[in-house]
Design a protein around this motif. Structure first.
Motif, PDB file in Angstrom:
ATOM      1  N   GLN A 279       1.943  -0.064 -15.612  1.00 33.56           N
ATOM      2  CA  GLN A 279       3.386   0.121 -15.566  1.00 33.56           C
ATOM      3  C   GLN A 279       3.821   0.619 -14.197  1.00 33.56           C
ATOM      4  OE1 GLN A 279       6.015  -1.176 -16.507  1.00 33.56           O
ATOM      5  NE2 GLN A 279       6.033  -0.523 -18.646  1.00 33.56           N
ATOM      6  N   ARG A 280       3.002   1.443 -13.558  1.00 29.55           N
ATOM      7  CA  ARG A 280       3.301   1.885 -12.188  1.00 29.55           C
ATOM      8  C   ARG A 280       3.245   0.716 -11.211  1.00 29.55           C
ATOM      9  NH1 ARG A 280       2.503   7.718 -11.309  1.00 29.55           N
ATOM     10  NH2 ARG A 280       2.182   8.693 -13.334  1.00 29.55           N
ATOM     11  N   ILE A 281       2.307  -0.213 -11.431  1.00 31.58           N
ATOM     12  CA  ILE A 281       2.235  -1.410 -10.573  1.00 31.58           C
ATOM     13  C   ILE A 281       3.507  -2.249 -10.744  1.00 31.58           C
ATOM     14  CG2 ILE A 281       0.994  -3.581 -10.190  1.00 31.58           C
ATOM     15  CD1 ILE A 281      -1.566  -2.031 -11.137  1.00 31.58           C
ATOM     16  N   GLY A 282       3.955  -2.402 -11.998  1.00 30.99           N
ATOM     17  CA  GLY A 282       5.201  -3.123 -12.246  1.00 30.99           C
ATOM     18  C   GLY A 282       6.375  -2.462 -11.552  1.00 30.99           C
ATOM     19  N   LEU A 283       6.360  -1.148 -11.534  1.00 26.58           N
ATOM     20  CA  LEU A 283       7.417  -0.395 -10.858  1.00 26.58           C
ATOM     21  C   LEU A 283       7.345  -0.609  -9.345  1.00 26.58           C
ATOM     22  CD1 LEU A 283       9.720   1.588 -11.264  1.00 26.58           C
ATOM     23  CD2 LEU A 283       8.060   3.442 -11.347  1.00 26.58           C
ATOM     24  N   ALA A 284       6.130  -0.584  -8.788  1.00 32.96           N
ATOM     25  CA  ALA A 284       5.963  -0.832  -7.349  1.00 32.96           C
ATOM     26  C   ALA A 284       6.458  -2.227  -6.993  1.00 32.96           C
ATOM     27  CB  ALA A 284       4.490  -0.672  -6.955  1.00 32.96           C
ATOM     28  N   ARG A 285       6.160  -3.210  -7.838  1.00 30.87           N
ATOM     29  CA  ARG A 285       6.617  -4.582  -7.566  1.00 30.87           C
ATOM     30  C   ARG A 285       8.141  -4.659  -7.581  1.00 30.87           C
ATOM     31  NH1 ARG A 285       4.902  -9.496 -11.487  1.00 30.87           N
ATOM     32  NH2 ARG A 285       6.032  -8.158 -12.958  1.00 30.87           N
ATOM     33  N   ALA A 286       8.766  -3.971  -8.546  1.00 28.59           N
ATOM     34  CA  ALA A 286      10.230  -3.982  -8.608  1.00 28.59           C
ATOM     35  C   ALA A 286      10.856  -3.302  -7.399  1.00 28.59           C
ATOM     36  CB  ALA A 286      10.693  -3.299  -9.897  1.00 28.59           C
ATOM     37  N   LEU A 287      10.173  -2.278  -6.856  1.00 27.90           N
ATOM     38  CA  LEU A 287      10.713  -1.538  -5.711  1.00 27.90           C
ATOM     39  C   LEU A 287      10.448  -2.231  -4.383  1.00 27.90           C
ATOM     40  CD1 LEU A 287       9.634   2.084  -6.745  1.00 27.90           C
ATOM     41  CD2 LEU A 287      11.947   1.111  -6.830  1.00 27.90           C
ATOM     42  N   ALA A 288       9.593  -3.263  -4.373  1.00 27.94           N
ATOM     43  CA  ALA A 288       9.179  -3.894  -3.126  1.00 27.94           C
ATOM     44  C   ALA A 288      10.351  -4.498  -2.350  1.00 27.94           C
ATOM     45  CB  ALA A 288       8.128  -4.966  -3.406  1.00 27.94           C
TER      46      ALA A 288
ATOM     47  N   GLY B 117       2.260   6.847  -7.121  1.00 25.76           N
ATOM     48  CA  GLY B 117       1.152   7.678  -7.566  1.00 25.76           C
ATOM     49  C   GLY B 117      -0.148   6.945  -7.810  1.00 25.76           C
ATOM     50  N   LEU B 118      -0.346   5.811  -7.123  1.00 22.88           N
ATOM     51  CA  LEU B 118      -1.598   5.070  -7.231  1.00 22.88           C
ATOM     52  C   LEU B 118      -2.350   5.104  -5.910  1.00 22.88           C
ATOM     53  CD1 LEU B 118      -0.390   1.903  -9.207  1.00 22.88           C
ATOM     54  CD2 LEU B 118      -1.751   3.790 -10.116  1.00 22.88           C
ATOM     55  N   ASP B 119      -3.655   4.904  -5.963  1.00 19.78           N
ATOM     56  CA  ASP B 119      -4.491   4.877  -4.765  1.00 19.78           C
ATOM     57  C   ASP B 119      -4.210   3.588  -3.987  1.00 19.78           C
ATOM     58  OD1 ASP B 119      -6.435   4.891  -2.827  1.00 19.78           O
ATOM     59  OD2 ASP B 119      -8.139   5.006  -4.205  1.00 19.78           O
ATOM     60  N   PRO B 120      -3.782   3.670  -2.721  1.00 16.74           N
ATOM     61  CA  PRO B 120      -3.522   2.456  -1.936  1.00 16.74           C
ATOM     62  C   PRO B 120      -4.729   1.535  -1.845  1.00 16.74           C
ATOM     63  CG  PRO B 120      -2.638   4.388  -0.824  1.00 16.74           C
ATOM     64  CD  PRO B 120      -3.458   4.889  -1.970  1.00 16.74           C
ATOM     65  N   GLU B 121      -5.928   2.089  -1.958  1.00 20.32           N
ATOM     66  CA  GLU B 121      -7.141   1.264  -1.888  1.00 20.32           C
ATOM     67  C   GLU B 121      -7.273   0.352  -3.118  1.00 20.32           C
ATOM     68  OE1 GLU B 121      -9.042   1.157   0.800  1.00 20.32           O
ATOM     69  OE2 GLU B 121      -7.647   2.618   1.663  1.00 20.32           O
ATOM     70  N   ALA B 122      -6.490   0.643  -4.164  1.00 17.67           N
ATOM     71  CA  ALA B 122      -6.596  -0.139  -5.400  1.00 17.67           C
ATOM     72  C   ALA B 122      -5.829  -1.454  -5.333  1.00 17.67           C
ATOM     73  CB  ALA B 122      -6.092   0.690  -6.584  1.00 17.67           C
ATOM     74  N   THR B 123      -5.147  -1.741  -4.232  1.00 15.84           N
ATOM     75  CA  THR B 123      -4.361  -2.983  -4.137  1.00 15.84           C
ATOM     76  C   THR B 123      -5.230  -4.232  -4.208  1.00 15.84           C
ATOM     77  OG1 THR B 123      -4.423  -2.753  -1.728  1.00 15.84           O
ATOM     78  CG2 THR B 123      -2.440  -1.979  -2.852  1.00 15.84           C
TER      79      THR B 123
ATOM     80  N   ARG C 250       0.838  -1.203   0.000  1.00 15.05           N
ATOM     81  CA  ARG C 250       0.000   0.000   0.000  1.00 15.05           C
ATOM     82  C   ARG C 250       0.872   1.252   0.000  1.00 15.05           C
ATOM     83  NH1 ARG C 250      -5.341  -0.485   1.519  1.00 15.05           N
ATOM     84  NH2 ARG C 250      -5.266   1.542   2.570  1.00 15.05           N
ATOM     85  N   GLU C 251       1.971   1.227   0.748  1.00 12.75           N
ATOM     86  CA  GLU C 251       2.887   2.371   0.776  1.00 12.75           C
ATOM     87  C   GLU C 251       3.521   2.581  -0.601  1.00 12.75           C
ATOM     88  OE1 GLU C 251       5.675   1.533   3.830  1.00 12.75           O
ATOM     89  OE2 GLU C 251       4.322   2.087   5.474  1.00 12.75           O
ATOM     90  N   LEU C 252       3.879   1.476  -1.254  1.00  8.15           N
ATOM     91  CA  LEU C 252       4.506   1.570  -2.571  1.00  8.15           C
ATOM     92  C   LEU C 252       3.519   2.096  -3.610  1.00  8.15           C
ATOM     93  CD1 LEU C 252       6.605  -1.707  -2.508  1.00  8.15           C
ATOM     94  CD2 LEU C 252       7.520   0.598  -2.805  1.00  8.15           C
ATOM     95  N   PHE C 253       2.254   1.713  -3.496  1.00 14.88           N
ATOM     96  CA  PHE C 253       1.248   2.254  -4.400  1.00 14.88           C
ATOM     97  C   PHE C 253       1.196   3.777  -4.292  1.00 14.88           C
ATOM     98  CE2 PHE C 253      -2.014  -0.514  -6.571  1.00 14.88           C
ATOM     99  CZ  PHE C 253      -1.142  -1.586  -6.726  1.00 14.88           C
ATOM    100  N   GLU C 254       1.237   4.255  -3.071  1.00 17.23           N
ATOM    101  CA  GLU C 254       1.218   5.707  -2.862  1.00 17.23           C
ATOM    102  C   GLU C 254       2.482   6.337  -3.428  1.00 17.23           C
ATOM    103  OE1 GLU C 254      -0.128   8.777   0.667  1.00 17.23           O
ATOM    104  OE2 GLU C 254       0.331   6.704   1.161  1.00 17.23           O
ATOM    105  N   LEU C 255       3.618   5.657  -3.273  1.00 19.17           N
ATOM    106  CA  LEU C 255       4.895   6.170  -3.756  1.00 19.17           C
ATOM    107  C   LEU C 255       4.888   6.351  -5.273  1.00 19.17           C
ATOM    108  CD1 LEU C 255       7.908   6.862  -2.976  1.00 19.17           C
ATOM    109  CD2 LEU C 255       8.423   4.473  -3.514  1.00 19.17           C
TER     110      LEU C 255
END
Length: 547
Positions: A428-437, A409-415, A402-407
């Motif tokens: 693509q932002r989700i892919g980026l969040a996964r890579a940063l996890a 630029g996505l809504d944390p509720e969208a997880t 959820r924190e990464l989604f916010e980082l």
């Protein structure tokens, strides 16, 4: 010039539950003889739906609600299916975006082009064969007889697109519709295809409706431009007027998002290396008992260095070895030789548990975010998966997701949603969040924006630059788009045939390329001589500042 195709007050309704009620609203547009009209806009703007309406190829449950499409004195919307089939191909040709999906993989190229003559003429088999070879020669495919005997998978992407153009022009139609025909091609192949379309259009006097989201392409070939947003035509006029004095805010925003070909001022980057690639090689071998052996040296003793906190761009055509090198670096492929040093650790020499432990520090963002995300899993679970594998409790991993989604630029509720519920840019932002996890030190991005609209592309590039600064990331950025490379990369490595032929600061490589291949790549960039107007440049600077 006379009008050959006229769209009059056309509205196309979408089925219930769509994101809007209409794909097109009261569209009025004329296509004139012997001109190239470029229709531009983002995904969902109605560009391709316009082409579908003209050809009677609208998706299921999508219908033309009102209006007319006049061609040769007839309203295409009122024709019976058999009457439309007689017009498609013979009078109105079509070039699709992805030739590999538009061509039948089980039939030869010559057979598929010949089908146009078998369906619409009474030519003999011998005459059809001659016409097919002449068409393949017309579109500058080397060795037309061999190409005619080949199957689609045996041709390169550029050759497949040329074969599609040959098929579309087989019966010398008065109108040619080209739907994003160069989007997936390398810059040099793209330049060749654009030149070919212009050359054939001028020679045959064909009217071309060219659908694209690339303003560089518009600057290269357009006579007139129509700009669409959410199914509405917001601006149209001569290419020079649209490119140099756009009136509508949406047009100005699109032009502002076009990456400049001139790199920004050089950033200060650490002298220390985050990643060192030393003499890495990768060879593919195919064939066997009943087929000839084939050896491809995809990467040849390549040496590179990525500075800490910097961005190294690797550019080149398809087949140059860029993606193979990237996959070797993250160990999705086993290199044949060389070292991949992350700090003091040689990843190329690690196996098993040791590789899993150290590879978390170098993560990858893929070109196709939809293809790399499991469609059956919720996106929060996909982002949390890596940390869970490395021992992080599930509850903590989901909180981090959820924190990464916010980082990004996505809504944390969208997880809790699934990948298909997001747009391409959001995926693509989700892919980026996964890579940063896994909190990597190095991020390898393989063509991460090539499939995105220009405005979404600008947002993702700004996000990457922002994350690089905030998290201290080092980026290895793979791309064939030199405008994108100029915008985000500190250093550039140019690859050809598996080797780095030029390497240096981005400003130096773009201003004074030393290798002939680099000069050829830069010369092939569509619209390279076009400079957007001052207002657009001012808006672009805002995007850069946000990065």
């Amino acid at each position: 010039m006379s009008t050959v195709l006229s769209i009059q007050d056309l509205s196309v309704a979408l089925p219930p539950g769509a994101d809007r009620s209409h794909a097109l609203r009261h569209l009025n547009l004329d296509l004139r003889a012997n001109e190239i009209l470029c229709v531009v806009g983002e995904s969902g703007s109605g560009k391709s739906m316009s082409a579908g309406a003209i050809l009677g190829l609208l998706p299921e449950r999508v219908r033309a609600e009102s209006g007319r499409i006049e061609f040769d004195g007839r309203n295409l919307l009122e024709l019976a299916p058999a009457e439309l089939r007689a017009i498609r191909g013979a009078r109105i040709g079509m070039i699709f975006q992805e030739p590999m999906t538009a061509l039948n993989p089980l039939r030869t190229i010559g057979d598929q082009i010949g089908e146009m003559f078998r369906a619409h003429t009474r030519l003999s088999r011998r005459e059809i064969e001659q016409r097919v070879l002449a068409l393949l020669a017309d579109v500058h495919i080397p060795d037309p007889p061999a190409a005619a005997r080949a199957y689609p998978h045996q041709l390169s992407g550029g050759q497949r697109q040329r074969a599609m153009i040959a098929m579309a022009l087989a019966l010398e139609p008065g109108v040619l519709i080209a739907d994003e025909p160069t989007t997936a091609l390398d810059v040099t192949t793209q330049a060749q295809i654009l030149k070919l379309i212009r050359e054939l259009q001028e020679r045959r006097g064909t009217a071309v409706l060219f659908i694209t989201h690339d303003f560089g392409v518009v600057a290269e070939i357009a006579d007139r431009v129509a700009v669409m947003q959410h199914g509405v035509l917001v601006e149209h006029g001569a290419a020079a007027q649209i490119l140099h004095a756009p009136r509508h805010p949406y047009t100005r925003a699109l032009i502002a998002a076009v990456p400049p070909l001139t790199p920004p001022p050089e950033r200060a980057v650490s002298a220390a290396a985050a990643l060192r690639v030393e003499g890495v090689s990768k060879t593919y071998r195919s064939g066997g008992l009943f087929t000839g052996r084939r050896v491809v040296h995809a990467v040849r003793e390549t040496t590179l260095e990525l500075p800490q906190g910097g961005t190294l761009g690797i550019v080149g055509e398809s087949g140059s070895g860029k993606s193979t090198l990237a996959r070797c670096i993250v160990r999705l492929l086993e290199p044949d030789g060389g070292a991949i040093r992350l700090g003091d650790i040689d990843l190329a020499g690690l196996r098993g548990r040791a590789l899993r432990e150290h590879s978390r520090h170098i993560q990858m963002v893929f070109q196709d975010p939809y293809g790399s995300l499991n469609p059956r899993k919720r996106v929060g679970d996909l982002v949390a998966q890596g940390p869970i594998v490395h021992g992080v409790p599930r509850r903590e991993a989901l909180r981090r997701a959820r924190e990464l989604f916010e980082l990004v630029g996505l809504d944390p509720e969208a997880t809790g949603r699934f990948p298909h519920e997001f747009s391409g840019g959001q995926r693509q932002r989700i892919g980026l969040a996964r890579a940063l996890a896994l909190q990597p030190r190095v991020l390898v991005a393989d063509e991460p924006v090539s499939a995105l609209d220009v405005s979404v592309q600008a947002q993702v590039l700004a996000l990457l630059a922002d994350l690089r600064t905030r998290l201290g990331l080092s980026l290895l950025f793979i791309t064939h788009d030199l405008r994108v490379a100029a915008q985000i990369c500190d250093r550039i490595a140019v690859m050809k045939n598996g080797q780095v032929v030029e390497h240096g600061p981005a400003a130096q490589v773009f201003a004074d390329p030393q290798h002939p291949y680099t000069r050829d790549l830069l010369a092939a960039v569509p619209g390279r001589h076009w400079n957007p107007p001052g207002e657009a440049l001012a808006e672009r600077s805002v995007v850069r500042d946000a990065a």
